[in-house]
Design a protein around this motif. Structure first.
Motif, PDB file in Angstrom:
ATOM      1  N   ASP A  63       0.856  -1.206  -0.010  1.00  0.00           N
ATOM      2  CA  ASP A  63       0.035   0.018  -0.046  1.00  0.00           C
ATOM      3  C   ASP A  63       0.833   1.114  -0.065  1.00  0.00           C
ATOM      4  O   ASP A  63       0.587   2.288  -0.574  1.00  0.00           O
TER       5      ASP A  63
ATOM      6  N   LYS B  50      -7.174   1.888  -7.094  1.00  0.00           N
ATOM      7  CA  LYS B  50      -7.879   0.907  -7.518  1.00  0.00           C
ATOM      8  C   LYS B  50      -6.758   0.187  -8.466  1.00  0.00           C
ATOM      9  O   LYS B  50      -6.255   0.507  -9.474  1.00  0.00           O
TER      10      LYS B  50
ATOM     11  N   VAL C 230      -3.357  -6.203  -9.929  1.00  0.00           N
ATOM     12  CA  VAL C 230      -1.952  -6.793  -9.489  1.00  0.00           C
ATOM     13  C   VAL C 230      -1.924  -8.091 -10.542  1.00  0.00           C
ATOM     14  O   VAL C 230      -2.732  -9.007 -10.407  1.00  0.00           O
TER      15      VAL C 230
ATOM     16  N   ARG D 275      -2.570 -12.902  -2.509  1.00  0.00           N
ATOM     17  CA  ARG D 275      -3.956 -12.806  -1.776  1.00  0.00           C
ATOM     18  C   ARG D 275      -3.807 -12.705  -0.316  1.00  0.00           C
ATOM     19  O   ARG D 275      -4.736 -12.141   0.293  1.00  0.00           O
TER      20      ARG D 275
ATOM     21  N   LEU E  64      -3.070  -7.812  -1.084  1.00  0.00           N
ATOM     22  CA  LEU E  64      -4.361  -7.485  -1.130  1.00  0.00           C
ATOM     23  C   LEU E  64      -5.065  -7.081   0.219  1.00  0.00           C
ATOM     24  O   LEU E  64      -5.688  -5.962   0.486  1.00  0.00           O
TER      25      LEU E  64
ATOM     26  N   LEU F 297      -3.465  -3.729   0.939  1.00  0.00           N
ATOM     27  CA  LEU F 297      -4.328  -2.528   0.147  1.00  0.00           C
ATOM     28  C   LEU F 297      -5.722  -2.105   0.731  1.00  0.00           C
ATOM     29  O   LEU F 297      -6.057  -0.945   1.012  1.00  0.00           O
ATOM     30  N   GLN F 298      -6.449  -3.163   1.305  1.00  0.00           N
ATOM     31  CA  GLN F 298      -7.774  -3.025   1.981  1.00  0.00           C
ATOM     32  C   GLN F 298      -7.744  -2.378   3.128  1.00  0.00           C
ATOM     33  O   GLN F 298      -8.490  -1.520   3.273  1.00  0.00           O
TER      34      GLN F 298
ATOM     35  N   GLN G 113      -8.274  -0.313  -3.041  1.00  0.00           N
ATOM     36  CA  GLN G 113      -8.744  -1.614  -3.607  1.00  0.00           C
ATOM     37  C   GLN G 113      -7.805  -2.318  -4.415  1.00  0.00           C
ATOM     38  O   GLN G 113      -6.867  -1.645  -5.188  1.00  0.00           O
ATOM     39  N   GLY G 114      -7.828  -3.671  -4.444  1.00  0.00           N
ATOM     40  CA  GLY G 114      -6.839  -4.114  -5.079  1.00  0.00           C
ATOM     41  C   GLY G 114      -7.639  -5.427  -5.854  1.00  0.00           C
ATOM     42  O   GLY G 114      -8.319  -6.272  -4.913  1.00  0.00           O
ATOM     43  N   THR G 115      -7.393  -5.961  -6.960  1.00  0.00           N
ATOM     44  CA  THR G 115      -7.683  -7.164  -7.709  1.00  0.00           C
ATOM     45  C   THR G 115      -6.612  -7.927  -8.074  1.00  0.00           C
ATOM     46  O   THR G 115      -5.619  -7.416  -8.918  1.00  0.00           O
ATOM     47  N   ALA G 116      -6.249  -9.439  -7.873  1.00  0.00           N
ATOM     48  CA  ALA G 116      -5.229 -10.021  -8.339  1.00  0.00           C
ATOM     49  C   ALA G 116      -5.638 -11.054  -9.567  1.00  0.00           C
ATOM     50  O   ALA G 116      -6.643 -11.693  -9.406  1.00  0.00           O
TER      51      ALA G 116
END
Length: 370
Positions: free
Chosen positions: A28, A37, A40, A51, A55, A58-59, A64-67
């Motif tokens: 982060d 946003k 990843v 994960r 993630l 970041l949260q 926000q994060g998406t792997a």
């Protein structure tokens, strides 16, 4: 008549470079200045770690994060797929976590979407993370083209706890690739050739390449002891600084020469298809030392480093089973191709010169191995 403008000298580099332990769980702090946003893009091997560590970090920071798993090849189809996902997620920063092809994909996606990019290399086998370049392949893994990028990555983060968990051979290969950096930059500067951004090499680039060589010379023994036991020590950190940052910036700003040209030519030798890039560059460096008639002191130190890093010294060590004159003359011909970096050597060289130098380099390597 307009007078032709002389090409400028350049120094190019990532905006920020970090080395430390447990950096993935602090993702982060590297992302927040660029966006909220993150997409990843990560290797399959690193997906659980992303994960479990990245993630949640970041949260917790309100980001926000998406792997998304990287599908093995840095090709147009994969770049387009990742771009589409980034648009769907309304991402505003791209993060790459993995090896060279994963990071090149992240760089390409960020370039096409005009977004910042943050990279976490998971192995120290090449200097690719720091460069303004992505290598594009076909879906079947064949080289297609170089994608020259307008700028280097925004942030590169070397997490030693991740890098030391990788097989030692990758670490050694990175040492081999970095070992040639100074000698190639020195040759390119003497020849006033072209660096990797197709401009003239700078004295700063040469200086960084020289520092790369010095850090390797001073720390290789202690660093190999550390990485063999998966430990982080000051010596290991200095080698990672050399192999990822100084080698990348030194090569990009200082230029390449015979070592990488010979390595490129060696791609036609079937016996060596399983050799690492850095392993082939080492033999290219030995060939360059022959072409330069380098002093014995340089030879001794280079060979000392090769041995300490557990790198192959002779062609036989690298996996060559049968020597074919026709095959190695083809290596020499490719190495001397008009667009390759052999043209950055400060003397005129023919394919015969390079062929003879390769044979001499192998003979010297056999003698010094004993």
């Amino acid at each position: 008549m307009i007078k032709e403008t002389k090409l400028p000298r350049t120094v190019t580099s990532p905006k920020k470079f970090f080395i430390g332990t447990g950096m993935l769980s602090k993702i982060d702090s590297f992302v927040k200045d660029f966006g909220d946003k993150a997409l990843v893009i990560t290797d399959e091997f690193m997906l659980p770690g992303v994960r479990e560590q990245a993630l949640p970090a970041l949260q917790a920071a309100g980001l926000q994060g998406t792997a998304e798993k990287f599908n093995y090849e840095c090709c147009r189809r994969e770049i387009d797929r990742q771009q589409a996902l980034a648009r769907q997620l309304q991402a505003n920063v791209i993060v790459g976590v993995g090896g060279g092809k994963t990071l090149d994909t992240a760089k390409a996606v960020a370039y096409y979407l005009k977004m910042p990019v943050v990279l976490f290399p998971t192995i120290a086998s090449t200097d690719a993370p720091c460069t303004a370049l992505a290598v594009i392949y076909t879906e079947s893994g064949e080289f297609e083209e170089y994608l020259y990028l307008p700028q280097n990555p925004d942030v590169v983060v070397a997490d030693t706890s991740v890098i030391t968990a990788a097989p030692v051979r990758f670490f050694s290969a990175g040492v081999g690739d970095a070992l040639a950096t100074y000698f190639e930059a020195r040759a390119c500067y003497a020849a006033d050739g072209l660096n990797l951004v197709l401009h003239k090499p700078s004295r700063t680039g040469l200086g960084l390449a020289e520092l790369c060589y010095r850090l390797i010379s001073e720390n290789i023994d202690a660093a190999m002891a550390a990485v063999t036991h998966h430990l982080t020590t000051p010596a290991l950190e200095q080698i990672i600084e050399a192999t990822i940052y100084l080698s990348g910036v030194g090569a990009e700003s200082g230029g390449l020469a015979a070592a990488h040209a010979v390595s490129n030519g060696m791609s036609v030798v079937a016996d060596l298809h399983k050799a690492q890039h850095g392993e082939k560059v080492v033999f290219g460096l030995l060939t360059q030392l022959v072409l330069e008639n380098a002093p014995q002191q340089e030879w001794q130190n280079v060979v000392r480093i090769i041995k300490a890093a557990n790198l192959p010294l002779t062609l036989q060590d690298m996996g060559l089973k049968t020597f074919s004159e026709a095959e190695w003359r083809e290596v020499a011909r490719i190495a001397c191709a008009p667009g390759d970096t052999m043209n950055n050597m400060p003397m005129e060289l023919t394919a015969d010169d390079v062929y003879n130098a390769m044979l001499a380099a192998d003979a010297i390597a056999h003698r010094m191995k004993a």
